[in-house]
Design an enzyme around this catalytic site. Sequence first.
Site, PDB file in Angstrom:
ATOM      1  N   LYS A  87      36.961  36.092  36.942  1.00 18.58           N
ATOM      2  CA  LYS A  87      35.743  36.465  36.215  1.00 18.58           C
ATOM      3  C   LYS A  87      35.931  36.478  34.693  1.00 18.58           C
ATOM      4  O   LYS A  87      34.988  36.236  33.947  1.00 18.58           O
ATOM      5  CB  LYS A  87      35.258  37.838  36.681  1.00 18.58           C
ATOM      6  CG  LYS A  87      34.757  37.881  38.121  1.00 18.58           C
ATOM      7  CD  LYS A  87      33.487  37.075  38.301  1.00 18.58           C
ATOM      8  CE  LYS A  87      32.896  37.253  39.686  1.00 18.58           C
ATOM      9  NZ  LYS A  87      31.661  36.449  39.871  1.00 18.58           N
ATOM     10  N   GLU A 109      25.837  42.470  35.537  1.00 18.69           N
ATOM     11  CA  GLU A 109      25.764  43.019  36.882  1.00 18.69           C
ATOM     12  C   GLU A 109      27.146  42.924  37.511  1.00 18.69           C
ATOM     13  O   GLU A 109      27.964  42.109  37.096  1.00 18.69           O
ATOM     14  CB  GLU A 109      24.753  42.240  37.721  1.00 18.69           C
ATOM     15  CG  GLU A 109      25.298  40.977  38.390  1.00 18.69           C
ATOM     16  CD  GLU A 109      25.804  39.907  37.436  1.00 18.69           C
ATOM     17  OE1 GLU A 109      26.774  39.199  37.811  1.00 18.69           O
ATOM     18  OE2 GLU A 109      25.263  39.765  36.327  1.00 18.69           O
ATOM     19  N   SER A 379      41.173  34.106  44.268  1.00 19.79           N
ATOM     20  CA  SER A 379      40.270  34.421  43.157  1.00 19.79           C
ATOM     21  C   SER A 379      40.522  35.763  42.498  1.00 19.79           C
ATOM     22  O   SER A 379      40.130  35.973  41.350  1.00 19.79           O
ATOM     23  CB  SER A 379      38.816  34.355  43.632  1.00 19.79           C
ATOM     24  OG  SER A 379      38.618  35.266  44.709  1.00 19.79           O
TER      25      SER A 379
END
Length: 405
Positions: A87, A109, A379
């Site tokens: 991210k 968010e 991830s």
Amino acid sequence: MTLLPTKFGIYGGQFVPETLMPALIELEREFVSAHNDPAFNAEFDKLMASFVGRPTPLTYAKRLSEKLGGAQIYLKREDLAHTGAHKINNALGQALLVKRMGKRRIVAETGAGQHGVASATVAALLGLECVVYMGVVDIARQEPNVFRMKLLGAEVRPVTSGTQTLKDAINEAIRDWVTNVGDTHYLLGSALGPHPYPTIVREFQSMIGREAREQMLRDVGRLPDTVIACVGGGSNAIGVFSGFVNDEGVELIGVEAGGSGIASGKHAARFGDPSKGRVGVIHGTRTYVLQDEDGQIAETHSISAGLDYAAVGPEHAMLCDNERAFYTSATDAEALNAFQVLCHTEGIIPALESSHAVAEVIKRAPTMRKDQVILVNLSGRGDKDLNTVIKEIGELETRDLETRD
């Protein structure tokens, strides 16, 4: 004038209030300008190396490969990026655009908390105000990440509407953006939402695929036969897929959240449940959306907060329709098992989201030859999920004891 393609086949587009159109037009213009600006790219690349820690390594999962007895398994280690997940790549890229646009405030968010942490991190780095919206259900199961966001100076606003998860957090972030569009940027965390967000997020995450492709050729001497990634909104998957999408011999597999099983109705498998997964519009984009009989957004369920979302990014919808990528699912139980298997065999604690991809590896690798290669995008790391895993394993052990009694 359109600067970037607005759609992926029939998917994508801009389904937003008119008040947001100037902000989207400005964002597209600034992104294209920055993308072609050597100074912007130099700053981004420097921070990626010195702050994020890129490139992330490629790890050969020797013991897992031996245990499964089939294909050789390699892990793209996004869990080793700063803040513990992929991210940060997109968050930093968009935050630099915010500075370029002269805005001072970002809203974001988060479901699993990783995008919220990444947003809070880059806001602290660049001196921006940051507000993160998060459903109260996700706040309860991602408590460590909530504390991290607050430590980094972000305000975490609980969302109590709807299912109190990621979908509702996005709703509130968009409401904030509409109200404060003059000085606020919505730092969207996944490859969804209105144009140009899906393209911007893919481009900032495409370094995963570029690095992985170069590392496979350099370290393994060949491209993988199969690339596997978990798919919620789809940013980590589209990032790694982008490095191989033009290689016809490389199979691309996305793994959705199977929850309690497709038949149970408690899942987040947009492609995997044809009775509910239909084309619709949500959060400004046309894509596959889980819907009830009346066309209302269906409730979802996943052990992993980051995959607990009713829709998928529009580029994934196009890749599915074109059969360039194939999508399957893993249940909560399969993901929990994969979580433990990777811990035991490789000394790596994966995020529950990533564990869905590992679950597909566990199914698929034994059916492949030993000279074949699987690349799985890991991830994120699993520190954030330990409370959930402790609770789930404890309940499983209790049920086992009751069964024996």
